[in-house]
Motif scaffolding. Structure first.
Motif, PDB file in Angstrom:
ATOM      1  N   ASP A   1       3.509  -0.927   7.823  1.00 52.23           N
ATOM      2  CA  ASP A   1       4.731  -0.122   7.653  1.00 52.23           C
ATOM      3  C   ASP A   1       4.420   1.362   7.501  1.00 52.23           C
ATOM      4  O   ASP A   1       5.305   2.152   7.127  1.00 52.23           O
ATOM      5  CB  ASP A   1       5.519  -0.607   6.425  1.00 52.23           C
ATOM      6  CG  ASP A   1       6.181  -1.948   6.665  1.00 52.23           C
ATOM      7  OD1 ASP A   1       6.586  -2.215   7.810  1.00 52.23           O
ATOM      8  OD2 ASP A   1       6.292  -2.733   5.696  1.00 52.23           O
TER       9      ASP A   1
ATOM     10  N   GLU B   1       3.956   3.879   9.614  1.00 58.23           N
ATOM     11  CA  GLU B   1       4.767   4.798  10.409  1.00 58.23           C
ATOM     12  C   GLU B   1       6.191   4.875   9.882  1.00 58.23           C
ATOM     13  O   GLU B   1       6.822   5.933   9.912  1.00 58.23           O
ATOM     14  CB  GLU B   1       4.754   4.397  11.884  1.00 58.23           C
ATOM     15  CG  GLU B   1       3.428   4.631  12.584  1.00 58.23           C
ATOM     16  CD  GLU B   1       3.009   6.096  12.575  1.00 58.23           C
ATOM     17  OE1 GLU B   1       3.896   6.964  12.708  1.00 58.23           O
ATOM     18  OE2 GLU B   1       1.796   6.369  12.436  1.00 58.23           O
ATOM     19  N   VAL B   2       6.714   3.749   9.399  1.00 57.46           N
ATOM     20  CA  VAL B   2       8.064   3.750   8.817  1.00 57.46           C
ATOM     21  C   VAL B   2       8.100   4.664   7.600  1.00 57.46           C
ATOM     22  O   VAL B   2       8.994   5.517   7.454  1.00 57.46           O
ATOM     23  CB  VAL B   2       8.490   2.318   8.418  1.00 57.46           C
ATOM     24  CG1 VAL B   2       9.846   2.342   7.710  1.00 57.46           C
ATOM     25  CG2 VAL B   2       8.547   1.417   9.641  1.00 57.46           C
TER      26      VAL B   2
ATOM     27  N   ASN C   1       7.709   8.425   8.603  1.00 62.59           N
ATOM     28  CA  ASN C   1       8.917   9.016   9.184  1.00 62.59           C
ATOM     29  C   ASN C   1      10.013   9.207   8.143  1.00 62.59           C
ATOM     30  O   ASN C   1      10.677  10.249   8.098  1.00 62.59           O
ATOM     31  CB  ASN C   1       9.425   8.151  10.338  1.00 62.59           C
ATOM     32  CG  ASN C   1       8.487   8.156  11.526  1.00 62.59           C
ATOM     33  OD1 ASN C   1       7.739   9.105  11.732  1.00 62.59           O
ATOM     34  ND2 ASN C   1       8.500   7.093  12.315  1.00 62.59           N
TER      35      ASN C   1
ATOM     36  N   GLU D   1      18.431   4.740   4.653  1.00 59.41           N
ATOM     37  CA  GLU D   1      17.413   3.884   5.263  1.00 59.41           C
ATOM     38  C   GLU D   1      16.237   3.673   4.308  1.00 59.41           C
ATOM     39  O   GLU D   1      15.670   2.573   4.250  1.00 59.41           O
ATOM     40  CB  GLU D   1      16.932   4.499   6.573  1.00 59.41           C
ATOM     41  CG  GLU D   1      17.992   4.496   7.671  1.00 59.41           C
ATOM     42  CD  GLU D   1      17.527   5.214   8.926  1.00 59.41           C
ATOM     43  OE1 GLU D   1      16.459   5.867   8.875  1.00 59.41           O
ATOM     44  OE2 GLU D   1      18.240   5.143   9.944  1.00 59.41           O
TER      45      GLU D   1
ATOM     46  N   PHE E   1      14.868   0.137   2.935  1.00 62.67           N
ATOM     47  CA  PHE E   1      13.463  -0.216   3.126  1.00 62.67           C
ATOM     48  C   PHE E   1      12.826  -0.629   1.802  1.00 62.67           C
ATOM     49  O   PHE E   1      12.128  -1.655   1.719  1.00 62.67           O
ATOM     50  CB  PHE E   1      12.703   0.963   3.733  1.00 62.67           C
ATOM     51  CG  PHE E   1      11.216   0.741   3.826  1.00 62.67           C
ATOM     52  CD1 PHE E   1      10.686  -0.067   4.818  1.00 62.67           C
ATOM     53  CD2 PHE E   1      10.353   1.326   2.903  1.00 62.67           C
ATOM     54  CE1 PHE E   1       9.310  -0.292   4.895  1.00 62.67           C
ATOM     55  CE2 PHE E   1       8.984   1.108   2.976  1.00 62.67           C
ATOM     56  CZ  PHE E   1       8.466   0.295   3.980  1.00 62.67           C
TER      57      PHE E   1
END
Length: 398
Positions: free
Chosen positions: A152, A154-155, A158, A182, A186
């Protein structure tokens, strides 16, 4: 005079402006200054004692001013935007969750990650220290603390990049608020993963903790996890970059710390003073109050310049001189003051100490790459370089 008082277009070299404001206009109102919420108009505060008062006196200057809404769900509920008693209760739980990682795993994890990230560049003798290292290491460390899966990355990168950006600079408030929602979703999913597969990490500890005999709510777990991200990513990225900036600006320090590793903590402290990771952190006047000879009214926004306090010669003699032998570096206010002293401070310091303790024996003759120019991310909150291209000689692993 208005132009002189206003925040400079670039804060890359802010010392002359800090010193001038401390002398000529230590508390002043700038009607054009825009805060991250989009609000305009704020009181700027520059002298050490005045800034300390704003942070110390939470009865007069509140942190709890972010509207609690779906848009502001992460910032509005985060620890740094709460006052007692809520702040006190959550702070105890946060400290309990951070302690095991800081005591038992921090140094070895940082050294391992530092080795992995440096290895591809060692033989080349050059890298962009920000993009290839400082932008990445704090994210990995926060993920390890919280128990977020490696896939995770890159999530998290970002989401944190968008949430921790300065919307007053980017003007993209829609994306800013969307990322908060978001991010909440998450982190809720990460908590659900921990419920299914318990782990001995920050979220795992929260799941087994209580606040006044009540289990920690999901909202509070999200809030505390985001507070760790907020305190452990952006300011640490800035700190790591500023340490390298100091090493290339004052090359004699490279040799001194390489030959005398015991001087590393003192050098890091002086970097925090001379290149403060945090420039400002906002407050709101909770009542009418006088500060620095100015009448502040209830509801007025305050911008205490933590970064400026490091150059107040009433506290730090010859503040324009980079000197790792100062005796009072414990007085710096970079991480706040009083009850809102940043809980991420220990993370930042240990991360930098472990990373540079490993890096410095291996690299020598570290320089700014020829033709490169330093620029900062557009922010009045964090003093963080956009990029830092460096060249060096690899000495081999020690």
């Amino acid at each position: 005079m208005e132009k002189i008082n206003s925040v400079p277009d670039s804060l890359l070299a802010p010392i002359p402006w800090f010193r001038q404001m401390q002398k000529d206009n230590p508390v002043f109102f700038d009607s054009r200054f825009t805060l991250f919420s989009g609000t305009t108009g704020a009181w700027h505060v520059f002298r050490y004692e005045d800034v300390a008062q704003v942070f110390r006196d939470h009865g007069s200057f509140t942190s709890a001013y972010i509207p609690k809404s779906a848009n502001n769900v992460l910032l509005g509920e985060s620890l740094i935007f709460k006052d007692p008693p809520d702040h006190t209760k959550l702070r105890k739980v946060l400290s309990k969750g951070l302690s095991p990682f800081l005591v038992n795993r921090m140094e070895s994890t940082v050294v391992e990650l530092t080795q992995q990230m440096l290895t591809p560049f060692l033989e080349k003798g050059e890298m962009d220290f920000m993009k290839d290292f400082a932008d990445l290491l704090p994210l990995w460390i926060v993920m390890k603390i919280l128990g977020i899966r490696d896939e995770d990355f890159e999530v998290v990168k970002n989401l944190s990049g968008t949430i921790l950006a300065s919307p007053e600079m980017t003007r993209d408030y829609e994306m800013f608020f969307k990322a908060q929602l978001e991010g909440k979703q998450f982190l809720e999913e990460v908590i659900r993963q921990h419920e299914v597969e318990p782990k001995n990490d920050f979220i795992g500890i929260l799941l087994n903790s209580k606040i006044e005999d009540q289990s920690v709510s999901v909202l509070d777990m999200v809030s505390l996890s985001f507070s760790v991200m907020l305190g452990g990513v952006e300011s640490t990225t800035a700190f790591l970059g500023n340490v390298m900036r100091a090493l290339i600006t004052y090359p004699d320090i490279q040799d001194q710390v390489r030959q005398q590793p015991a001087d590393l903590p003192a050098m890091l402290n002086e970097v925090l003073r001379f290149y403060p990771s945090i420039f400002t952190f906002s407050r709101v006047a909770a009542k009418d109050v006088e500060l620095g000879g100015q009448q502040i009214h209830k509801g007025d926004f305050m911008v205490p310049w933590l970064g400026a306090t490091n150059f107040d010669d009433a506290i730090f003699p010859e503040p324009d001189v980079f000197d790792i032998n100062r005796k009072n570096l414990g007085q710096i206010l970079n991480f706040g003051h009083g009850i809102h002293y940043c809980p991420g401070e220990a993370v930042s310091r240990q991360e930098a100490r472990a990373a540079f303790g490993y890096l410095l024996p291996q690299l020598s003759d570290i320089k700014l790459k020829e033709g490169a120019a330093l620029t900062l991310h557009p922010s009045t909150t964090v003093n963080c370089l956009k990029s830092l291209p460096i060249t060096f000689t690899y000495n081999g692993e020690k």
